[in-house]
Motif scaffolding. Sequence first.
Motif, PDB file in Angstrom:
ATOM      1  N   ASP A  14       0.811  -1.217   0.000  1.00 26.91           N
ATOM      2  CA  ASP A  14       0.000   0.000   0.000  1.00 26.91           C
ATOM      3  C   ASP A  14       0.842   1.262   0.000  1.00 26.91           C
ATOM      4  N   VAL A  15       0.238   2.326  -0.480  1.00 22.00           N
ATOM      5  CA  VAL A  15       0.788   3.668  -0.339  1.00 22.00           C
ATOM      6  C   VAL A  15      -0.121   4.381   0.660  1.00 22.00           C
ATOM      7  N   ILE A  16       0.476   4.888   1.717  1.00 22.44           N
ATOM      8  CA  ILE A  16      -0.280   5.603   2.743  1.00 22.44           C
ATOM      9  C   ILE A  16      -0.083   7.092   2.524  1.00 22.44           C
ATOM     10  N   ILE A  17      -1.184   7.801   2.421  1.00 28.35           N
ATOM     11  CA  ILE A  17      -1.176   9.249   2.226  1.00 28.35           C
ATOM     12  C   ILE A  17      -1.680   9.894   3.500  1.00 28.35           C
ATOM     13  N   VAL A  18      -0.917  10.852   4.022  1.00 26.98           N
ATOM     14  CA  VAL A  18      -1.329  11.602   5.207  1.00 26.98           C
ATOM     15  C   VAL A  18      -1.440  13.063   4.777  1.00 26.98           C
ATOM     16  N   GLU A  19      -2.676  13.512   4.612  1.00 25.82           N
ATOM     17  CA  GLU A  19      -2.948  14.866   4.116  1.00 25.82           C
ATOM     18  C   GLU A  19      -4.307  15.292   4.640  1.00 25.82           C
ATOM     19  N   ASP A  20      -4.358  16.445   5.313  1.00 26.17           N
ATOM     20  CA  ASP A  20      -5.636  16.897   5.872  1.00 26.17           C
ATOM     21  C   ASP A  20      -6.450  17.744   4.907  1.00 26.17           C
ATOM     22  N   ASP A  21      -5.894  18.122   3.783  1.00 27.18           N
ATOM     23  CA  ASP A  21      -6.631  18.843   2.752  1.00 27.18           C
ATOM     24  C   ASP A  21      -7.289  17.805   1.847  1.00 27.18           C
ATOM     25  N   LEU A  23      -8.973  17.945  -0.889  1.00 21.62           N
ATOM     26  CA  LEU A  23      -8.708  18.093  -2.318  1.00 21.62           C
ATOM     27  C   LEU A  23      -7.364  17.474  -2.690  1.00 21.62           C
ATOM     28  N   LEU A  24      -6.321  17.808  -1.933  1.00 25.90           N
ATOM     29  CA  LEU A  24      -4.991  17.251  -2.218  1.00 25.90           C
ATOM     30  C   LEU A  24      -4.943  15.750  -1.958  1.00 25.90           C
ATOM     31  N   SER A  25      -5.582  15.309  -0.898  1.00 26.46           N
ATOM     32  CA  SER A  25      -5.605  13.885  -0.581  1.00 26.46           C
ATOM     33  C   SER A  25      -6.264  13.101  -1.713  1.00 26.46           C
ATOM     34  N   ASN A  26      -7.415  13.572  -2.169  1.00 36.20           N
ATOM     35  CA  ASN A  26      -8.111  12.896  -3.272  1.00 36.20           C
ATOM     36  C   ASN A  26      -7.308  12.942  -4.561  1.00 36.20           C
ATOM     37  N   LEU A  27      -6.656  14.069  -4.825  1.00 30.77           N
ATOM     38  CA  LEU A  27      -5.827  14.194  -6.022  1.00 30.77           C
ATOM     39  C   LEU A  27      -4.666  13.199  -5.980  1.00 30.77           C
ATOM     40  N   LEU A  32      -1.933   8.378  -7.812  1.00 30.86           N
ATOM     41  CA  LEU A  32      -1.232   7.143  -7.460  1.00 30.86           C
ATOM     42  C   LEU A  32      -1.995   5.907  -7.917  1.00 30.86           C
ATOM     43  N   SER A  33      -3.305   5.959  -7.879  1.00 24.61           N
ATOM     44  CA  SER A  33      -4.095   4.847  -8.408  1.00 24.61           C
ATOM     45  C   SER A  33      -3.867   4.698  -9.907  1.00 24.61           C
ATOM     46  N   ASP A  34      -3.756   5.831 -10.598  1.00 22.22           N
ATOM     47  CA  ASP A  34      -3.504   5.811 -12.043  1.00 22.22           C
ATOM     48  C   ASP A  34      -2.171   5.168 -12.396  1.00 22.22           C
ATOM     49  N   ILE A  35      -1.188   5.234 -11.493  1.00 19.16           N
ATOM     50  CA  ILE A  35       0.123   4.646 -11.789  1.00 19.16           C
ATOM     51  C   ILE A  35       0.278   3.260 -11.161  1.00 19.16           C
ATOM     52  N   GLY A  36      -0.816   2.724 -10.620  1.00 23.05           N
ATOM     53  CA  GLY A  36      -0.789   1.341 -10.175  1.00 23.05           C
ATOM     54  C   GLY A  36      -0.687   1.112  -8.683  1.00 23.05           C
ATOM     55  N   ALA A  37      -0.924   2.118  -7.871  1.00 19.27           N
ATOM     56  CA  ALA A  37      -0.803   1.965  -6.420  1.00 19.27           C
ATOM     57  C   ALA A  37      -2.152   1.746  -5.761  1.00 19.27           C
ATOM     58  N   LEU A  40      -4.242   4.243   0.766  1.00 17.94           N
ATOM     59  CA  LEU A  40      -5.040   4.491   1.953  1.00 17.94           C
ATOM     60  C   LEU A  40      -4.742   5.919   2.378  1.00 17.94           C
ATOM     61  N   ALA A  41      -5.773   6.679   2.714  1.00 22.73           N
ATOM     62  CA  ALA A  41      -5.564   8.078   3.096  1.00 22.73           C
ATOM     63  C   ALA A  41      -5.983   8.296   4.545  1.00 22.73           C
ATOM     64  N   PHE A  42      -5.218   9.132   5.230  1.00 24.02           N
ATOM     65  CA  PHE A  42      -5.482   9.498   6.612  1.00 24.02           C
ATOM     66  C   PHE A  42      -5.362  11.006   6.757  1.00 24.02           C
ATOM     67  N   ASP A  43      -6.208  11.587   7.627  1.00 22.74           N
ATOM     68  CA  ASP A  43      -6.148  13.025   7.906  1.00 22.74           C
ATOM     69  C   ASP A  43      -5.040  13.374   8.880  1.00 22.74           C
ATOM     70  N   THR A  44      -4.654  12.423   9.730  1.00 26.74           N
ATOM     71  CA  THR A  44      -3.640  12.684  10.752  1.00 26.74           C
ATOM     72  C   THR A  44      -2.531  11.647  10.679  1.00 26.74           C
ATOM     73  N   ALA A  45      -1.357  12.059  11.101  1.00 20.53           N
ATOM     74  CA  ALA A  45      -0.228  11.135  11.196  1.00 20.53           C
ATOM     75  C   ALA A  45      -0.478  10.121  12.310  1.00 20.53           C
ATOM     76  N   ASP A  46      -1.213  10.538  13.334  1.00 25.84           N
ATOM     77  CA  ASP A  46      -1.559   9.636  14.438  1.00 25.84           C
ATOM     78  C   ASP A  46      -2.300   8.413  13.900  1.00 25.84           C
ATOM     79  N   ASP A  47      -3.333   8.653  13.080  1.00 28.62           N
ATOM     80  CA  ASP A  47      -4.125   7.553  12.524  1.00 28.62           C
ATOM     81  C   ASP A  47      -3.297   6.685  11.577  1.00 28.62           C
ATOM     82  N   ALA A  48      -2.429   7.310  10.808  1.00 30.09           N
ATOM     83  CA  ALA A  48      -1.571   6.550   9.891  1.00 30.09           C
ATOM     84  C   ALA A  48      -0.611   5.656  10.675  1.00 30.09           C
ATOM     85  N   LEU A  49      -0.048   6.175  11.768  1.00 29.67           N
ATOM     86  CA  LEU A  49       0.868   5.381  12.585  1.00 29.67           C
ATOM     87  C   LEU A  49       0.141   4.208  13.233  1.00 29.67           C
ATOM     88  N   ILE A  50      -1.052   4.448  13.751  1.00 26.30           N
ATOM     89  CA  ILE A  50      -1.838   3.363  14.341  1.00 26.30           C
ATOM     90  C   ILE A  50      -2.102   2.280  13.295  1.00 26.30           C
TER      91      ILE A  50
END
Length: 133
Positions: A14-21, A23-27, A32-37, A40-50
């Motif tokens: 997986d590629v984990i994206i941590v971005e609270d915006d 628009l940017l997270s969805n972009l 990344l989906s277009d290039i084969g990834a 998973l997206a998270f708004d906080t680094a806390d949630d990504a680390l968990i």
Amino acid sequence: MIVSRDLQLSIEGDVIIVEDDDLLSNLMMEILSDIGAGCLAFDTADDALIHLLQSHRACSLVIADHGVPGQILGTDLAKMVKEKWPEIAVILTSGHELKVSDLPSNVRYLQKPWAIDSLVSTVREVLHPHGRL
């Protein structure tokens, strides 16, 4: 489709994206989906680390914004990931200029606003550092 088919990468894990915006997270997820990834997206680094600590799924890349809400900044997450999982590639983004010397040497910095081509080429470089696809 945002990215040309000839830019497809072989991405295992997986590629984990941590971005609270949103628009940017969805972009980033679309790019990344277009290039084969698988992303998973998270708004906080806390949630990504968990997620990283509890998941049994492979992760190949973490892309984290420096200034996200929560207890952990994206920069802190980048350092933690490289300490615990050195095989995971990390890209740190920020709209504010960061001192690259403050980052672990194997963390790539991509300043916002970034171009789609810059994101894709940076992902390619960190996942395939020797040019192998």
